[in-house]
Design an enzyme around this catalytic site. Structure first.
Site, short mmCIF file in Angstrom:
data_model
loop_
_atom_site.label_atom_id
_atom_site.label_comp_id
_atom_site.label_asym_id
_atom_site.label_seq_id
_atom_site.Cartn_x
_atom_site.Cartn_y
_atom_site.Cartn_z
N GLU A 11 34.49 53.36 33.92
CA GLU A 11 33.02 53.28 33.37
C GLU A 11 32.57 54.28 32.53
O GLU A 11 31.46 54.08 31.67
CB GLU A 11 32.11 52.49 34.30
CG GLU A 11 32.52 51.41 35.22
CD GLU A 11 32.01 51.21 36.37
OE1 GLU A 11 31.59 49.81 36.79
OE2 GLU A 11 31.58 51.98 37.27
N ASP A 196 33.64 39.37 36.19
CA ASP A 196 34.46 38.45 37.21
C ASP A 196 33.36 37.24 37.58
O ASP A 196 32.10 37.76 37.44
CB ASP A 196 35.06 38.86 38.21
CG ASP A 196 33.93 40.10 39.18
OD1 ASP A 196 33.97 41.13 39.02
OD2 ASP A 196 33.39 39.30 39.99
N1 ADE Z 1 31.73 44.77 40.49
C1 ADE Z 1 32.46 43.83 39.68
N2 ADE Z 1 32.72 42.65 40.21
C2 ADE Z 1 32.02 42.60 41.44
C3 ADE Z 1 31.98 41.54 42.62
N3 ADE Z 1 32.31 40.59 42.29
N4 ADE Z 1 31.39 42.19 43.54
C4 ADE Z 1 30.88 43.45 43.73
N5 ADE Z 1 30.70 44.37 42.85
C5 ADE Z 1 31.56 44.20 41.88
#
Ligand code: ADE
Length: 228
Positions: A11, A196
């Site tokens: 990042e 996600d």
């Molecule tokens: N960062 C990116 N995706 C995540 C997730 N599903 N849960 C926690 N932190 C995250």
């Protein structure tokens, strides 16, 4: 001085690469890189994953560099139908979804002592992030971002966090940055690109999309820094 905190190297790498006159210093085990970005003084750190690392980094950054604004930038899971992979969440406020003293009568998420559930992000910084997102054509939603020491990959838990706190995205550091910034009276904002769905599919989606999401978050951060 603007402080930038990312949890992971992926990042932060693109920001690090564009820093002019970079100088490094390690404080409390965190490497801080100070330099110029678009002519502005910035300090960048990779804090590591989770709320404790984020808190250590934020406190060390504030005490060492006294930033006028801290930006936590990176990736997140979506909690909202309005946000899909590649979209941008910008914070109105942060909450620690795993803070729970409800068995002794408190509301979920309450931080005892300071008696707060939500930490308000700096509204003018959030406005600036929204404008920066618009310039790169990204779909951006402002709302509550929920943090906890868990990678969310469960639809029922996701739905609970979204409903309980009205949250739009989940990650693992933002609310710790917010908590430490709040107690030090330092303005902050959280900018996250969705990597996600935070459901059972997240294990497959995250490795596939994390680099793309980190690049999107960086593109908007860069535009924002240019604009301030
Ligand atoms: N960062 C990116 N995706 C995540 C997730 N599903 N849960 C926690 N932190 C995250």
């Amino acid at each position: 001085m603007i402080g930038i905190i990312c949890a992971m190297k992926i990042e932060a790498d693109a920001i690090r690469a564009s820093l002019i006159d970079a100088e490094t210093q390690t404080v409390s085990g965190v490497e801080f890189v100070r330099g110029k970005l678009h002519g502005k003084d910035v300090v960048l750190a990779v804090c590591g994953i989770g709320k404790v690392f984020a808190a250590i980094c934020t406190e060390a950054m504030i005490l060492t560099y006294a930033p006028s604004l801290i930006i936590n930038s990176g990736v997140a899971g979506t909690l909202s139908e309005e946000l899909t992979i590649g979209d941008i969440a910008v914070s109105s406020a942060l909450v620690q979804h795993d803070m729970d003293t409800s068995p002794i009568g408190d509301p979920r998420g309450l931080i005892s002592g300071i008696n707060k559930i939500f930490f308000e992000a700096d509204p003018s910084a959030a406005n600036g992030i929204e404008r920066a997102a618009a310039t790169v054509g990204a779909h951006c939603v402002r709302g509550v971002i929920a943090s906890g020491d868990q990678f969310m990959s469960d639809a029922a838990k996701k739905a609970w966090i979204a409903k309980e706190f009205g949250a739009i995205a989940c990650e693992m550091e933002g609310a710790a940055v917010a908590h430490v910034a709040f107690v030090n009276s330092t303005p902050f904002v959280v900018l996250r690109a969705i990597s996600d769905s935070a459901t059972g599919d997240a294990q497959m989606e995250y490795p596939k999309f994390v680099a793309m999401a980190a690049a999107r978050s960086h593109a908007i951060l860069d535009k924002f820094i240019e604009s301030v």
